[in-house]
Design a protein around this motif. Structure first.
Motif, short mmCIF file in Angstrom:
data_model
loop_
_atom_site.label_atom_id
_atom_site.label_comp_id
_atom_site.label_asym_id
_atom_site.label_seq_id
_atom_site.Cartn_x
_atom_site.Cartn_y
_atom_site.Cartn_z
N PRO A 5 0.84 -1.21 0.00
CA PRO A 5 0.00 0.00 0.00
C PRO A 5 0.86 1.25 0.00
O PRO A 5 2.05 1.21 0.35
CB PRO A 5 -0.79 -0.12 1.30
N CYS A 6 0.25 2.32 -0.40
CA CYS A 6 0.94 3.61 -0.40
C CYS A 6 1.45 3.90 1.02
O CYS A 6 0.68 3.85 1.97
CB CYS A 6 -0.02 4.69 -0.86
N ALA A 14 0.28 2.70 -6.83
CA ALA A 14 0.27 2.61 -8.28
C ALA A 14 1.14 1.45 -8.74
O ALA A 14 2.01 0.99 -8.00
CB ALA A 14 0.78 3.93 -8.85
N PRO A 15 0.89 0.95 -9.93
CA PRO A 15 1.73 -0.13 -10.47
C PRO A 15 3.20 0.28 -10.53
O PRO A 15 3.52 1.46 -10.62
CB PRO A 15 1.18 -0.34 -11.89
N ALA A 16 4.06 -0.70 -10.47
CA ALA A 16 5.49 -0.44 -10.39
C ALA A 16 5.98 0.38 -11.58
O ALA A 16 6.93 1.15 -11.47
CB ALA A 16 6.25 -1.75 -10.30
N GLU A 17 5.33 0.21 -12.71
CA GLU A 17 5.78 0.94 -13.89
C GLU A 17 5.30 2.38 -13.91
O GLU A 17 5.66 3.16 -14.77
CB GLU A 17 5.32 0.23 -15.17
N SER A 18 4.50 2.70 -12.91
CA SER A 18 3.97 4.06 -12.86
C SER A 18 5.02 5.06 -12.41
O SER A 18 5.97 4.72 -11.71
CB SER A 18 2.78 4.10 -11.90
N ASP A 19 4.80 6.29 -12.79
CA ASP A 19 5.71 7.36 -12.39
C ASP A 19 5.70 7.59 -10.89
O ASP A 19 6.66 8.06 -10.33
CB ASP A 19 5.29 8.67 -13.09
N VAL A 20 4.59 7.29 -10.29
CA VAL A 20 4.42 7.66 -8.89
C VAL A 20 4.64 6.49 -7.94
O VAL A 20 4.56 6.65 -6.74
CB VAL A 20 3.04 8.29 -8.64
N ALA A 21 4.90 5.30 -8.48
CA ALA A 21 5.16 4.15 -7.61
C ALA A 21 6.36 4.46 -6.71
O ALA A 21 7.28 5.14 -7.15
CB ALA A 21 5.45 2.93 -8.46
N PRO A 22 6.40 3.98 -5.47
CA PRO A 22 5.41 3.07 -4.87
C PRO A 22 4.28 3.79 -4.16
O PRO A 22 3.67 3.23 -3.27
CB PRO A 22 6.28 2.32 -3.85
N PHE A 23 4.01 5.01 -4.57
CA PHE A 23 2.91 5.73 -3.95
C PHE A 23 1.65 5.56 -4.79
O PHE A 23 1.69 4.97 -5.87
CB PHE A 23 3.28 7.21 -3.81
N CYS A 24 0.54 6.10 -4.29
CA CYS A 24 -0.71 5.92 -5.02
C CYS A 24 -0.94 7.07 -5.98
O CYS A 24 -1.71 6.95 -6.92
CB CYS A 24 -1.87 5.81 -4.03
N SER A 25 -0.27 8.18 -5.74
CA SER A 25 -0.53 9.35 -6.55
C SER A 25 0.63 10.33 -6.45
O SER A 25 1.49 10.22 -5.58
CB SER A 25 -1.81 10.05 -6.07
N GLN A 26 0.62 11.29 -7.36
CA GLN A 26 1.66 12.31 -7.35
C GLN A 26 1.65 13.07 -6.03
O GLN A 26 2.68 13.45 -5.51
CB GLN A 26 1.44 13.28 -8.52
N ARG A 27 0.46 13.26 -5.50
CA ARG A 27 0.35 14.01 -4.25
C ARG A 27 1.10 13.31 -3.13
O ARG A 27 1.86 13.93 -2.39
CB ARG A 27 -1.12 14.14 -3.88
#
Ligand SMILES: [Zn+2]
Length: 64
Positions: A5-6, A14-27
């Motif tokens: 979890p975030c 977010a998925p590992a390939e996401s920009d914001v991983a290992p968080f849920c969001s940019q915030r």
């Protein structure tokens, strides 16, 4: 294994390939970054102008 979890808010991250991983969001990513900058990275600063909330600049900060 399921994704962790975030670490900031506890929501599914977010998925590992996401920009914001290992968080849920940019915030949440920003929250963590700020904790870093203000906590662990606490510099015995002399400068008073630390509140840059304009958030427009894309250039990299001054690097020594
Ligand atoms: Zn989050």
């Amino acid at each position: 294994m399921t994704a962790r979890p975030c670490p900031i808010c506890g929501k599914p991250s977010a998925p590992a390939e996401s920009d914001v991983a290992p968080f849920c969001s940019q915030r949440c990513k920003d929250v963590d970054l700020n904790r870093w900058l203000k906590g662990t990275y606490a510099i015995p600063a002399v400068e008073a102008d630390d509140d840059e909330d304009e958030g427009g600049e894309g250039d990299s900060p001054a690097i020594h």
